[in-house]
Enzyme design. Structure first.
Site, PDB file in Angstrom:
ATOM      1  CG  HIS A 132      -1.945  -0.968   1.401  1.00 15.32           C
ATOM      2  ND1 HIS A 132      -2.033  -1.749   2.673  1.00 15.32           N
ATOM      3  CD2 HIS A 132      -2.662  -1.665   0.373  1.00 15.32           C
ATOM      4  CE1 HIS A 132      -3.205  -2.699   2.360  1.00 15.32           C
ATOM      5  NE2 HIS A 132      -3.501  -2.608   1.015  1.00 15.32           N
TER       6      HIS A 132
ATOM      7  CE  LYS B  25     -13.145  -6.698   3.495  1.00 14.83           C
ATOM      8  NZ  LYS B  25     -12.676  -6.069   2.687  1.00 14.83           N
TER       9      LYS B  25
ATOM     10  NE  ARG C 188      -3.065  -7.294  -4.223  1.00 15.42           N
ATOM     11  CZ  ARG C 188      -4.019  -7.602  -3.049  1.00 15.42           C
ATOM     12  NH1 ARG C 188      -3.402  -8.161  -2.084  1.00 15.42           N
ATOM     13  NH2 ARG C 188      -5.062  -7.372  -3.138  1.00 15.42           N
TER      14      ARG C 188
ATOM     15  CB  SER D  93      -4.219  -6.742   4.313  1.00 12.58           C
ATOM     16  OG  SER D  93      -3.933  -5.561   3.938  1.00 12.58           O
TER      17      SER D  93
HETATM   18  P1  ADP Z   1     -10.002  -3.598  -0.426  1.00  9.44           P
HETATM   19  O1  ADP Z   1     -10.702  -4.109   1.035  1.00  9.44           O
HETATM   20  O2  ADP Z   1     -10.492  -2.290  -0.875  1.00  9.44           O
HETATM   21  O3  ADP Z   1      -9.460  -4.352  -1.193  1.00  9.44           O
HETATM   22  P2  ADP Z   1      -7.129  -3.496   0.694  1.00  9.44           P
HETATM   23  O4  ADP Z   1      -6.606  -2.868   1.891  1.00  9.44           O
HETATM   24  O5  ADP Z   1      -7.058  -4.889   0.635  1.00  9.44           O
HETATM   25  O6  ADP Z   1      -8.797  -3.004   0.651  1.00  9.44           O
HETATM   26  O7  ADP Z   1      -6.451  -2.757  -0.542  1.00  9.44           O
HETATM   27  C1  ADP Z   1      -6.496  -1.235  -0.668  1.00  9.44           C
HETATM   28  C2  ADP Z   1      -5.841  -1.293  -2.168  1.00  9.44           C
HETATM   29  O8  ADP Z   1      -4.521  -1.517  -2.177  1.00  9.44           O
HETATM   30  C3  ADP Z   1      -6.435  -1.873  -3.321  1.00  9.44           C
HETATM   31  O9  ADP Z   1      -6.382  -1.435  -4.704  1.00  9.44           O
HETATM   32  C4  ADP Z   1      -5.279  -3.167  -3.412  1.00  9.44           C
HETATM   33  O10 ADP Z   1      -5.479  -3.737  -4.828  1.00  9.44           O
HETATM   34  C5  ADP Z   1      -4.253  -2.406  -3.180  1.00  9.44           C
HETATM   35  N1  ADP Z   1      -3.167  -3.388  -2.735  1.00  9.44           N
HETATM   36  C6  ADP Z   1      -3.075  -4.386  -1.753  1.00  9.44           C
HETATM   37  N2  ADP Z   1      -1.926  -4.930  -1.853  1.00  9.44           N
HETATM   38  C7  ADP Z   1      -1.171  -4.425  -2.519  1.00  9.44           C
HETATM   39  C8  ADP Z   1       0.295  -4.713  -2.939  1.00  9.44           C
HETATM   40  N3  ADP Z   1       0.970  -5.559  -2.188  1.00  9.44           N
HETATM   41  N4  ADP Z   1       0.920  -3.928  -3.860  1.00  9.44           N
HETATM   42  C9  ADP Z   1       0.037  -2.867  -4.470  1.00  9.44           C
HETATM   43  N5  ADP Z   1      -1.244  -2.734  -4.295  1.00  9.44           N
HETATM   44  C10 ADP Z   1      -1.756  -3.250  -3.169  1.00  9.44           C
END
Ligand code: ADP
Length: 150
Positions: free
Chosen positions: A17, A41, A90, A127
């Site tokens: 992130h 969630k 990703r 995450s």
């Molecule tokens: P959501 O529940 O909206 O998917 P996340 O917290 O999982 O929320 O992710 C927020 C954003 O960060 C999303 O666009 C996700 O694709 C991106 N993201 C998550 N992990 C990575 C990573 N390792 N590299 C780049 N972007 C990521």
């Protein structure tokens, strides 16, 4: 002034992130990280802890703000006067979902979504994996942004 929101659950906020936000700052003037509070969630980290981790990660970057929201993501974007949504991609697995949401958001409000492809060294970071490791008592510092501790 080009302002974007970077919405997500951030349970926890990872170095993946962090990298998307840093790269976003090369073409946005300001990024508001929005922690979406989705009642259905169940999260491992409280909202206060997630806010604190993100504030810590960007303590020296005044162009990054953080807030939580309880509404539709586009309504959050409008409330902070952002014209863009920033997201990270990703894998192809993420693609269909991101496309559908981006199309809906643009049709509803004209807000454009800017999607950055993950740097390859972070593509395995999620995450979900971080939470799994925590549940087995493992150290996840390699998953976290610099300067962030649990
Ligand atoms: P959501 O529940 O909206 O998917 P996340 O917290 O999982 O929320 O992710 C927020 C954003 O960060 C999303 O666009 C996700 O694709 C991106 N993201 C998550 N992990 C990575 C990573 N390792 N590299 C780049 N972007 C990521």
């Amino acid at each position: 002034m080009k302002r974007a929101i970077f919405p997500g659950t951030f349970d926890p906020f990872t170095i993946g992130h962090y990298s998307i936000v840093q790269r976003g700052l090369t073409f946005f003037d300001e990024i508001v990280i929005g922690i979406g509070l989705n009642q259905s969630k169940k999260t491992l980290f409280t909202i206060d802890k997630r806010l604190e981790m993100i504030q810590q990660a960007f303590k020296d970057e005044p162009r990054v703000k953080v807030a939580s929201y309880n509404s539709l993501t586009v309504d959050f974007a409008l409330s902070v006067q952002a014209d863009f949504v920033l997201r990270g991609l990703r894998s192809v697995g993420d693609f269909e979902y991101e496309r559908t949401v981006a199309d809906a958001n643009r049709k509803l409000t004209g807000i454009e979504t800017v999607i950055l492809l993950t740097e390859s060294e972070y593509s395995y970071i999620s995450s979900t994996v971080a939470r799994d490791l925590i549940s087995y008592g493992k150290d996840i510092s390699a998953f976290l942004p610099p300067n962030v501790k649990l």
